[in-house]
Design a protein around this motif. Sequence first.
Motif, PDB file in Angstrom:
ATOM      1  N   PRO A 278       0.815  -1.228   0.000  1.00  0.00           N
ATOM      2  CA  PRO A 278       0.000   0.000   0.000  1.00  0.00           C
ATOM      3  C   PRO A 278       0.844   1.271   0.000  1.00  0.00           C
ATOM      4  CG  PRO A 278      -0.151  -1.160   2.125  1.00  0.00           C
ATOM      5  CD  PRO A 278       0.555  -2.078   1.166  1.00  0.00           C
TER       6      PRO A 278
ATOM      7  N   VAL B 243       3.467   1.851  -1.915  1.00  0.00           N
ATOM      8  CA  VAL B 243       4.306   1.953  -3.117  1.00  0.00           C
ATOM      9  C   VAL B 243       4.504   3.422  -3.520  1.00  0.00           C
ATOM     10  CG1 VAL B 243       2.354   1.673  -4.714  1.00  0.00           C
ATOM     11  CG2 VAL B 243       4.682   1.124  -5.469  1.00  0.00           C
ATOM     12  N   GLY B 244       5.743   3.767  -3.822  1.00  0.00           N
ATOM     13  CA  GLY B 244       6.037   5.115  -4.270  1.00  0.00           C
ATOM     14  C   GLY B 244       6.350   6.074  -3.135  1.00  0.00           C
ATOM     15  N   THR B 245       6.018   5.711  -1.897  1.00  0.00           N
ATOM     16  CA  THR B 245       6.440   6.520  -0.755  1.00  0.00           C
ATOM     17  C   THR B 245       7.888   6.131  -0.437  1.00  0.00           C
ATOM     18  OG1 THR B 245       5.730   4.905   0.911  1.00  0.00           O
ATOM     19  CG2 THR B 245       4.073   6.455   0.131  1.00  0.00           C
TER      20      THR B 245
ATOM     21  N   SER C 205       8.918   3.392 -12.527  1.00  0.00           N
ATOM     22  CA  SER C 205       7.581   3.893 -12.219  1.00  0.00           C
ATOM     23  C   SER C 205       7.461   4.147 -10.732  1.00  0.00           C
ATOM     24  CB  SER C 205       6.510   2.874 -12.627  1.00  0.00           C
ATOM     25  OG  SER C 205       6.460   1.821 -11.669  1.00  0.00           O
ATOM     26  N   ALA C 206       6.478   4.950 -10.353  1.00  0.00           N
ATOM     27  CA  ALA C 206       6.217   5.193  -8.937  1.00  0.00           C
ATOM     28  C   ALA C 206       5.162   4.237  -8.403  1.00  0.00           C
ATOM     29  CB  ALA C 206       5.734   6.633  -8.743  1.00  0.00           C
ATOM     30  N   THR C 207       4.553   3.431  -9.283  1.00  0.00           N
ATOM     31  CA  THR C 207       3.412   2.640  -8.833  1.00  0.00           C
ATOM     32  C   THR C 207       3.548   1.148  -9.104  1.00  0.00           C
ATOM     33  OG1 THR C 207       2.360   3.109 -10.968  1.00  0.00           O
ATOM     34  CG2 THR C 207       1.715   4.487  -9.098  1.00  0.00           C
ATOM     35  N   PHE C 208       4.606   0.696  -9.744  1.00  0.00           N
ATOM     36  CA  PHE C 208       4.710  -0.730 -10.057  1.00  0.00           C
ATOM     37  C   PHE C 208       6.110  -1.227  -9.683  1.00  0.00           C
ATOM     38  CE2 PHE C 208       3.961  -4.133 -13.603  1.00  0.00           C
ATOM     39  CZ  PHE C 208       3.844  -5.111 -12.622  1.00  0.00           C
TER      40      PHE C 208
ATOM     41  N   ARG D 122       7.401  -4.775 -10.605  1.00  0.00           N
ATOM     42  CA  ARG D 122       8.176  -4.922 -11.843  1.00  0.00           C
ATOM     43  C   ARG D 122       9.526  -4.219 -11.755  1.00  0.00           C
ATOM     44  NH1 ARG D 122       6.076  -1.423 -16.768  1.00  0.00           N
ATOM     45  NH2 ARG D 122       6.934   0.136 -15.336  1.00  0.00           N
TER      46      ARG D 122
ATOM     47  N   GLU E  53       2.056  11.385  -7.253  1.00  0.00           N
ATOM     48  CA  GLU E  53       2.923  10.327  -7.776  1.00  0.00           C
ATOM     49  C   GLU E  53       2.527   8.975  -7.212  1.00  0.00           C
ATOM     50  OE1 GLU E  53       7.011  10.441  -7.978  1.00  0.00           O
ATOM     51  OE2 GLU E  53       7.122  12.325  -9.070  1.00  0.00           O
ATOM     52  N   THR E  54       1.941   8.984  -6.021  1.00  0.00           N
ATOM     53  CA  THR E  54       1.668   7.722  -5.337  1.00  0.00           C
ATOM     54  C   THR E  54       0.307   7.787  -4.689  1.00  0.00           C
ATOM     55  OG1 THR E  54       2.497   8.434  -3.204  1.00  0.00           O
ATOM     56  CG2 THR E  54       4.112   7.564  -4.764  1.00  0.00           C
ATOM     57  N   PHE E  55      -0.286   6.621  -4.511  1.00  0.00           N
ATOM     58  CA  PHE E  55      -1.576   6.530  -3.845  1.00  0.00           C
ATOM     59  C   PHE E  55      -1.499   7.114  -2.437  1.00  0.00           C
ATOM     60  CE2 PHE E  55      -4.179   4.024  -6.690  1.00  0.00           C
ATOM     61  CZ  PHE E  55      -3.244   3.521  -7.573  1.00  0.00           C
ATOM     62  N   GLY E  56      -0.353   6.828  -1.775  1.00  0.00           N
ATOM     63  CA  GLY E  56      -0.216   7.224  -0.382  1.00  0.00           C
ATOM     64  C   GLY E  56      -0.186   8.729  -0.173  1.00  0.00           C
TER      65      GLY E  56
ATOM     66  N   VAL F 169       0.081   8.880 -12.785  1.00  0.00           N
ATOM     67  CA  VAL F 169       0.579   8.293 -14.030  1.00  0.00           C
ATOM     68  C   VAL F 169       0.957   6.848 -13.720  1.00  0.00           C
ATOM     69  CG1 VAL F 169       2.305   8.410 -15.853  1.00  0.00           C
ATOM     70  CG2 VAL F 169       1.388  10.518 -14.843  1.00  0.00           C
ATOM     71  N   GLY F 170       0.271   5.925 -14.341  1.00  0.00           N
ATOM     72  CA  GLY F 170       0.482   4.509 -14.060  1.00  0.00           C
ATOM     73  C   GLY F 170       1.795   4.001 -14.615  1.00  0.00           C
ATOM     74  N   SER F 171       2.074   2.740 -14.318  1.00  0.00           N
ATOM     75  CA  SER F 171       3.342   2.148 -14.734  1.00  0.00           C
ATOM     76  C   SER F 171       3.422   1.972 -16.246  1.00  0.00           C
ATOM     77  CB  SER F 171       3.525   0.795 -14.040  1.00  0.00           C
ATOM     78  OG  SER F 171       2.363   0.014 -14.173  1.00  0.00           O
TER      79      SER F 171
ATOM     80  N   ASN G 104      -7.373   6.086  -3.542  1.00  0.00           N
ATOM     81  CA  ASN G 104      -6.500   5.381  -2.603  1.00  0.00           C
ATOM     82  C   ASN G 104      -7.350   4.426  -1.766  1.00  0.00           C
ATOM     83  OD1 ASN G 104      -4.310   4.558  -1.109  1.00  0.00           O
ATOM     84  ND2 ASN G 104      -4.320   6.356   0.253  1.00  0.00           N
ATOM     85  N   ASP G 105      -7.004   3.159  -1.759  1.00  0.00           N
ATOM     86  CA  ASP G 105      -7.772   2.128  -1.042  1.00  0.00           C
ATOM     87  C   ASP G 105      -9.205   1.996  -1.543  1.00  0.00           C
ATOM     88  OD1 ASP G 105      -5.627   1.514   0.625  1.00  0.00           O
ATOM     89  OD2 ASP G 105      -6.232   3.010   2.105  1.00  0.00           O
TER      90      ASP G 105
END
Lengths: 274, 274, 274
Positions: free
Chosen positions: A65, A67-69, A116-119, A122, C224-227, C238-240, C249-250
């Motif tokens: 949860p 990711v990217g932080t 990426s900031a979200t995956f 990978r 950049e991130t969900f968090g 922006v997705g991967s 988020n969540d």
Amino acid sequence: MITLASDFGSPYPAAMKGVIRRHTSAEMIDVAHDLPRGDPRSAAFWLRFVLPEFPPAVHCAVVDPGVGTDRDALVVHAGSHVLVAPDNGLTMPPARALAGEEGPEAFVVDVEDPASATFHGRDVFAPTATRIRAVLDGGPDATTPADVADALAAMDDLSPAADPVDLTLPEPSVERDGDGDAVAVDGEVLVVDRFGNAVTNVPGELIRGREWIRVNGELTPVAETFGAVDSGDRLVTVGSHGYVECDVNDGRGDGAFDLRPGSEVRLVADNVSL
Amino acid sequence: MITLASDFGSPYPAAMKGVIRRHTSAEMIDVAHDLPRGDPRSAAFWLRFVLPEFPPAVHCAVVDPGVGTDRDALVVHAGSHVLVAPDNGLTMPPARALAGEEGPEAFVVDVEDPASATFHGRDVFAPTATRIRAVLDGGPDATTPADVADALAAMDDLSPAADPVDLTLPEPSVERDGDGDAVAVDGEVLVVDRFGNAVTNVPGELIRGREWIRVNGELTPVAETFGAVDSGDRLVTVGSHGYVECDVNDGRGDGAFDLRPGSEVRLVADNVSL
Amino acid sequence: MITLASDFGSPYPAAMKGVIRRHTSAEMIDVAHDLPRGDPRSAAFWLRFVLPEFPPAVHCAVVDPGVGTDRDALVVHAGSHVLVAPDNGLTMPPARALAGEEGPEAFVVDVEDPASATFHGRDVFAPTATRIRAVLDGGPDATTPADVADALAAMDDLSPAADPVDLTLPEPSVERDGDGDAVAVDGEVLVVDRFGNAVTNVPGELIRGREWIRVNGELTPVAETFGAVDSGDRLVTVGSHGYVECDVNDGRGDGAFDLRPGSEVRLVADNVSL
């Protein structure tokens, strides 16, 4: 061997497999990719249940949860196994189960800017698992904990984790009678599986030998098998993980007992005979 | 090769794979782990459809509503294939398809106390499949039925099954006209697939050449392909398994025809041209 | 290596694997079998995202609403990769990504009468992928585009495709200010993933640097991130895959933004600071 676990659904894990396959021919085995979304505790429960069945392996587990932080990426040495995962505690319960008395040891990965900031599955975790796999496969057989420790010590992008997030699955509180027998247990539901079985944190031995038990007040038969009760009837059993489950034969225990992950479960011994 | 089929969802099959991988490097291929829960008949239908596509293999199939009761664990020799499964009949339709004229031969496994009462996939069937795989891989190439029979005869924990549960998929009843052509068929739905196609037990040849047919009274076009009717329209077709399906192009046949597994389907020839 | 992608669910892909395994020991990796049903455009998006992660491989991709009609079966040469799929355009976006400047080249397969009219995954595409795999594995290492071209040229059941169906993922229209910065973009949702993230066709660079943006009129933070936002809050990220996503988020972005595949999305720059 590299095992893969995530909450990614599909087809994201295939992207991780492509990345891994670009650099190693090691076997890849899926543990699950439908782990409850963003829930490191459920992931920890399932991995603690499944990973000890495997021979020595690198396990890449991404329920993330954060990711990217700025949460760290961890490599955890656990016996002859290595776990690669975000630093949110999910690795700790399975790592303790895999490490034995020695206990697990966590390292922080020096991550370069991911694509990426979200995956990060990978872009960070699959590449890290691949590099560890390559180091292990390039050295001696690396099937003892000491071999694995040596291999990880040789990687210059790992440094000891000063303060990895720990995560301990909750323990139930137990009331005992004068003989030391459990007469009441306050636990909680850890996970609900595909069948609707509500798996609690109550160790099975606390109810073993009982024929009936009250589950949140409701008198319920304790049975070894689903088939011991009629189709549609409730039962309490000890699952293959060793914990008490609230189930329905041919039905869903979560619905019948009104339980979901985190729900409180009070089990009270009842020596009724009906 | 070991194929794996179950109704376990996830991540239980990964525990089976870990157990298998501790003892053999044989390839593992998933057939399905979302087979209808606790329904040996549906499992039998799908396995009869899928397993004959495979080269000689050990097939571990666990749909096991009787887990933990005293039902036997079976090993079934079927041609160059071996099936490992609970004794509830699910192996019989695929085993007959794999065995050819010789027919299948069933053995009971002498099971020692399994670690759990509820996860014999991990504790009984995966280990049994692994041992059979090891015996087959240790002997000659074991690709002929006679090789497989020899390998199984050498295993001292197998004894001939005196009375294995049989399971026969239901046969439709057919009314024919004076020329011997089928004019009405009473069948039933065996399974519904992911697309909502309701697969019946009516062999495709009974409707071949027809352009229209009444399905439970409703006039419906018979087509070779979904694309032969408009999006959202009903059709009857012969599926890749050779049986009559009740379908909707871009939709769900089970909903449109009000059918589910076990539903009766009466097909009546109708030479209407509209 | 052969990768497999489809909208077949389960257990149909296992039948394809059996067919492949009868003729080659090449590794099989699943990309996804829950691609949106009968939707070549979504399949094209996901394959364009996933396949470039793989080393050179044969990719068998079957999302085939026209199965059984006279649509062709295609083999597409794309760099060091080969795609095998129905001629409905789904291969083109991933093939362009894999082929680089040279561009992809499509061939029609001379298909003999398949065993079924409805399961060409088993009866046409898996056998074709298997034969290509065998030719590639039998020749030199076949890791360069020229090697692959030679291998395909040697197959006598392939002929150049005169007019393969093309499919181009839609491009957004962009309004720019005097400095050339994007101030408004009209795009659309391409796919929704398991998390409910609504992935648009708007390239991420069009919003990079923005802190807020209006999504169909609604002011939304760009993160950049969900968090970066509270649990349950909306964000644009922006997705991967490099495209703008509308997320929660969540939670589920598709629900919160009322978006599904094909929905129009108007993004308007907003330099508000709140």
